[in-house]
Design a protein around this motif. Structure first.
Motif, PDB file in Angstrom:
ATOM      1  N   GLN A 195      80.583 -55.549 -68.444  1.00  0.00           N
ATOM      2  CA  GLN A 195      81.764 -54.470 -68.253  1.00  0.00           C
ATOM      3  C   GLN A 195      81.779 -53.888 -66.574  1.00  0.00           C
ATOM      4  O   GLN A 195      80.675 -53.552 -66.051  1.00  0.00           O
ATOM      5  CB  GLN A 195      81.215 -53.177 -68.819  1.00  0.00           C
TER       6      GLN A 195
ATOM      7  N   LYS B 169      84.038 -57.571 -71.330  1.00  0.00           N
ATOM      8  CA  LYS B 169      84.383 -58.938 -71.253  1.00  0.00           C
ATOM      9  C   LYS B 169      83.160 -59.787 -71.878  1.00  0.00           C
ATOM     10  O   LYS B 169      82.103 -59.504 -71.584  1.00  0.00           O
ATOM     11  CB  LYS B 169      84.599 -59.225 -69.657  1.00  0.00           C
TER      12      LYS B 169
ATOM     13  N   ASP C 151      82.140 -63.603 -72.031  1.00  0.00           N
ATOM     14  CA  ASP C 151      82.374 -65.059 -71.350  1.00  0.00           C
ATOM     15  C   ASP C 151      81.382 -65.955 -71.951  1.00  0.00           C
ATOM     16  O   ASP C 151      80.213 -65.851 -72.452  1.00  0.00           O
ATOM     17  CB  ASP C 151      81.872 -65.038 -69.951  1.00  0.00           C
TER      18      ASP C 151
ATOM     19  N   GLU D 166      86.963 -66.956 -72.495  1.00  0.00           N
ATOM     20  CA  GLU D 166      86.621 -65.513 -72.222  1.00  0.00           C
ATOM     21  C   GLU D 166      87.592 -64.731 -72.990  1.00  0.00           C
ATOM     22  O   GLU D 166      88.839 -65.000 -73.446  1.00  0.00           O
ATOM     23  CB  GLU D 166      86.665 -65.169 -70.773  1.00  0.00           C
ATOM     24  N   CYS D 167      87.071 -63.416 -73.282  1.00  0.00           N
ATOM     25  CA  CYS D 167      87.955 -62.297 -74.014  1.00  0.00           C
ATOM     26  C   CYS D 167      87.571 -60.974 -73.515  1.00  0.00           C
ATOM     27  O   CYS D 167      86.409 -60.679 -73.321  1.00  0.00           O
ATOM     28  CB  CYS D 167      87.811 -62.479 -75.424  1.00  0.00           C
ATOM     29  N   SER D 168      88.531 -60.069 -73.069  1.00  0.00           N
ATOM     30  CA  SER D 168      88.409 -58.804 -72.719  1.00  0.00           C
ATOM     31  C   SER D 168      88.944 -57.742 -73.697  1.00  0.00           C
ATOM     32  O   SER D 168      89.850 -58.009 -74.047  1.00  0.00           O
ATOM     33  CB  SER D 168      89.048 -58.556 -71.142  1.00  0.00           C
TER      34      SER D 168
END
Length: 869
Positions: free
Chosen positions: A48, A56, A58, A106-108
């Motif tokens: 973060q 986030k 990863d 990745e995702c946020s």
């Protein structure tokens, strides 16, 4: 299974069937790549950025793709509120199977979305794992992510230690910083908000966008003296805390009036006060205004109490100590007048209003104004305990609590003061002087004392050093033999303790009192006056002691004595020793009263009586004998000797009559009401016996019961049998000797006579009732003949008739013989048959030597067997 193949290589296969006869045709070809599902991925990395609410996630392609390309990923979130809790794919948060997440790996995601979707609580660590997918399937999930990012919310608490200071028109607020944690919602504080809540409703004053700013000044406030209220909240990237810190402050003005309190410390008046509200400006001085009774005005007497100087002292205090004497002299207070104080306080804004007068708590005080009264004393032979009445009126004690008294005595030398003895008494209203000379007169005065000094002396009081008499020896109680008087003797105590004995008290033990105890009964003995006082003795009738004091027979009479002088009564002497019992008439009559008689006398005997409860605890002096033959007692004689235990009554008649006598015991108090009683018959010929005739087998049993012997032992009986030769009753001693029977060992009262004697010697016919009469003989002669015995037994013989009605039945070797029963009493000899005797001649008539005889004890038939046909 084919092994040792090359990863990622495509292999083509055909298959043929085989039997014992050979192989079949080949299948169509089939191609397949040598590959597997992906290897395990490394853990997901969760981070973060500072100041961002995005979290986030990863991940990276696994190092082992195992021969095939990765076609997608799955991001699995830890969901604590699942049942059970575990890792799940939530594509609404992150679909890692498609671009852009697939390509970017990745995702946020917004923190709020994670918390609302997955159910995290503030402070929980956010966790995830990942799975790689190829044509062969999914890899094993990666190990969970490390603990790096917590679930975050708005602050849970407001800043602490909110405080305020003010000037004339400003308020400065300060507070403490907040360390990131549960209080901050696990997110760093970004700033604060300050609200004005003076009206009761919050109104935003300012927003502070720096976590490091911990103070703020509000300007342009008025008027001074008014209260202002502020609240403070904390802010982070998620919003503002709902919690508030609150502070209220007053703008500076002149101080309020102090509150003064008047108290006392020893001989000083203490004026103390508490600092009033300073209304925002430090108090710089106080004025203590004392009520001056010279003109009843309040004014400052700085020489007595300088309030400002007190405030400025080191260490600062808020009180003054003023001598009480200053009030009764300088300020002209009368003793008992309430001391009053008013006050003002001053700060940079000016002097505040004058306080209300202090409460009435302390009055002006002086030394005692009156002398003690009511002097009295008690004493022993060497001590005097002096007492006096307390001074209680406030005006008498100078309105100050007494601290004690001063007592002075002249040491027994009136007119000389050089040897006077002075004693300070700090507690109570008495003091005991010791080591005095017995019989000496001492003169005393007393003064009251308080913290301001001594009061005037009392009137003098004189008292002799003496005591009540010492304990007397026990009273001696005695009683002369044969006397009903009980004598009580006592002696003057060996210790008169300096004063003459003026009287005595004789205290009798009274068991029926409630509670039982020793009491003086002057009606029995007034030992306070002559003649008992001089003689030191009293003699009292036993009956008076018992009726007045309630003693029961046998109780030991007890007494104590008290000697009296001008100081009072001595301790009662120890109880008298147990020597004289309470005595009454005998409770019992003499025991074992017995009688014997002759033709015209009765001799009575009885047992002696041991002195005790039976004799009324007084020795027996004699006896009285009464004739009670008629039912009413008539005195026969009085015996005046306790040792005489027999008496003969003569000239009695007729023989055979009953005479009844009673016997009582006599002691010095009278005759017993209890009686011993005996009844005796004058000796005469005995009554006639009662004879009974019964049967035992072939014998006649004559039995009888002993008649009344009329006072003389029966020595013989005559059994008179009815003799049928001439129908007269006479004794046949050879058949039954009644006297011999009586004298046998053991003695019996019956004879057994063969039945044959009645049918032969006495000529009874069978069936005739056997009769008996009797007489009894004692030393006075033979009594009357009894009535004949009852008809119960008849004379009996053998059967007098032969059986009849003989008949028989037979076989070739047996004969069953029958006959008729004999039933008439005359046929059977008046005695029940016991059977029959059957005889046969054995088939040889005229010859008896071989006859066969058979006894038949039951029935009227018998069968003979073994006969000759």
């Amino acid at each position: 299974t084919f092994t040792g193949l090359t990863t990622g290589t495509t292999y083509t296969f055909t298959v043929k069937a085989v039997n014992i006869f050979g192989n079949g045709p080949a299948s169509s070809s089939f191609s397949y790549i040598s590959a597997d599902k992906p290897g395990q991925m490394d853990p997901v990395v969760i981070s973060q950025a500072t100041g961002s609410s995005l979290v986030k996630f990863d991940w990276a392609q696994p190092s082992a793709t195992n021969g095939l390309s990765i076609t997608s990923y799955k991001l699995l979130f830890y969901k604590p509120n699942a049942s059970p809790a575990g890792y799940v794919e939530v594509t609404s948060l992150c679909n890692a199977e498609v671009d852009p997440a697939f390509s970017a790996t990745e995702c946020s995601i917004e923190m709020a979305s994670l918390l609302s979707t997955l159910g995290y609580s503030a402070g929980d660590y956010i966790k995830a794992t990942a799975v790689a997918v190829n044509a062969r399937g999914e890899s094993t999930a990666s190990n969970p992510s490390t603990d790096s990012v917590r679930a975050q919310v708005i602050p849970a608490s407001a800043p602490g230690n909110l405080a305020a200071t003010s000037t004339k028109n400003t308020v400065t607020l300060t507070w403490s910083s907040m360390t990131t944690g549960s209080a901050t919602g696990y997110s760093a504080i970004t700033g604060y908000k300050i609200y004005d809540k003076t009206s009761g409703t919050e109104s935003l004053t300012t927003t502070i966008n720096s976590a490091g700013t911990l103070t703020y000044t509000v300007s342009g406030l008025s008027p001074a003296g008014n209260s202002f209220t502020y609240t403070l909240s904390a802010v982070n990237i998620y919003g503002e805390s709902t919690a508030r810190s609150t502070v209220t402050i007053v703008l500076a003005g002149v101080p309020d009036a102090p509150t003064a309190t008047v108290s006392q410390s020893g001989t000083n008046v203490v004026v103390s006060w508490t600092a009033p509200t300073n209304n925002g400006a430090t108090i710089t001085g106080y004025a203590v205004l004392l009520l001056d009774m010279t003109d009843s005005q309040y004014r400052e007497h700085a020489s007595l109490c300088n309030g400002t100087a007190v405030l400025q002292s080191t260490p600062a205090s808020l009180q003054c100590s003023i001598p009480m004497s200053a009030f009764t002299s300088t300020l002209a207070y009368s003793a008992g007048t309430n001391i009053k104080v008013e006050m003002t306080a001053t700060n940079s804004k000016g002097t505040g209003s004058v306080s209300s007068p202090s409460a009435d708590s302390i009055v002006a005080q002086k030394a005692p104004q009156a002398a003690p009264t009511g002097l009295s004393a008690t004493s022993t032979t060497t001590t005097i305990a002096l007492s006096w009445s307390a001074l209680t009126a406030s005006s008498d004690i100078g309105y100050s609590a007494l601290t004690g008294y001063i007592v002075v005595h002249d040491n027994g030398t009136p007119g000389t003061t050089s040897d006077d003895v002075t004693q300070s008494v700090t507690s109570g209203l008495t003091h005991t002087f010791t080591g005095l000379t017995t019989g000496t007169t001492y003169t005393f005065t007393v003064k009251a004392v308080n913290i301001f000094g001594n009061g005037p002396a009392s009137s003098s009081f004189s008292y002799i050093s003496a005591d009540k008499p010492g304990q007397m020896d026990p009273v001696v109680i005695s009683q002369a033999t044969g006397s009903s008087l009980v004598k009580f003797d006592w002696a003057q105590p060996s210790a008169t303790n300096g004063l003459s004995i003026t009287s005595y008290k004789l205290l009798f033990y009274k068991p029926n009192a409630s509670p039982a105890g020793y009491v003086e009964v002057t009606s029995l003995c007034n030992a306070e006056v002559d003649p008992a006082f001089s003689a030191t003795e009293c003699s009292i009738e036993m009956a008076s002691l018992l009726s007045t004091l309630g003693y029961s027979a046998g109780d030991y009479i007890k007494a104590t004595a008290v000697a009296v002088n001008a100081r009072g009564e001595s301790t009662a002497s120890n109880p008298s020793t147990d020597s004289v019992r309470a005595q009454v008439i005998p409770a019992s009559a003499p025991g074992n009263l017995a009688a014997t008689s002759t033709k015209n006398t009765v001799t009575l005997t009885w047992s002696s009586m041991t002195t005790g409860s039976a004799t009324g605890y007084s020795a027996i002096t004699g006896y009285k004998i009464y004739d009670k033959t008629s039912g009413t007692e008539s005195l026969t004689t009085t015996i005046n000797s306790a040792g005489t235990l027999t008496y003969t009554v003569s000239g009695l008649s007729p023989a055979g009559n009953s005479f009844t006598y009673t016997l009582s015991a006599v002691n010095i108090y009278g005759e017993s009401t209890a009686r011993s009683t005996v009844t005796i018959v004058l000796a005469g010929v005995p009554d006639a016996p009662t004879a009974t005739v019964s049967q035992s087998g072939t014998n006649v049993v004559v039995s009888w019961t002993a008649p009344t012997n009329n006072g003389a032992t029966i020595t013989g009986y005559a059994v008179l049998l009815l003799d049928m030769t001439d129908s007269q009753y006479r004794e046949h001693a050879s058949l039954c000797n009644g006297t011999a029977v009586l004298q046998s060992t053991p003695a019996s009262l019956q004879c057994s006579i063969p039945m044959s004697a009645f049918t032969s010697t006495l000529a009874y016919s069978a069936g005739t009732n056997i009769k008996v009469e009797m007489t009894a003989t004692n030393s006075k002669g033979t009594g009357s003949v009894s009535s004949p015995s009852a008809d119960s037994i008849v004379a009996q013989k053998a059967p007098q008739a032969a059986p009849t009605g003989l008949s028989a039945t037979s076989t070739t070797t047996t004969i069953a013989l029958s006959w008729s029963a004999l039933t008439a009493s005359s046929d059977i000899g008046y005695s029940a048959l016991t059977g029959y005797i059957v005889v046969h001649d054995n088939g040889t008539p005229g010859t008896t030597s071989d006859d066969v005889t058979q006894s038949v004890t039951s029935g009227l038939t018998h069968t003979f067997t073994g006969l000759t046909t």
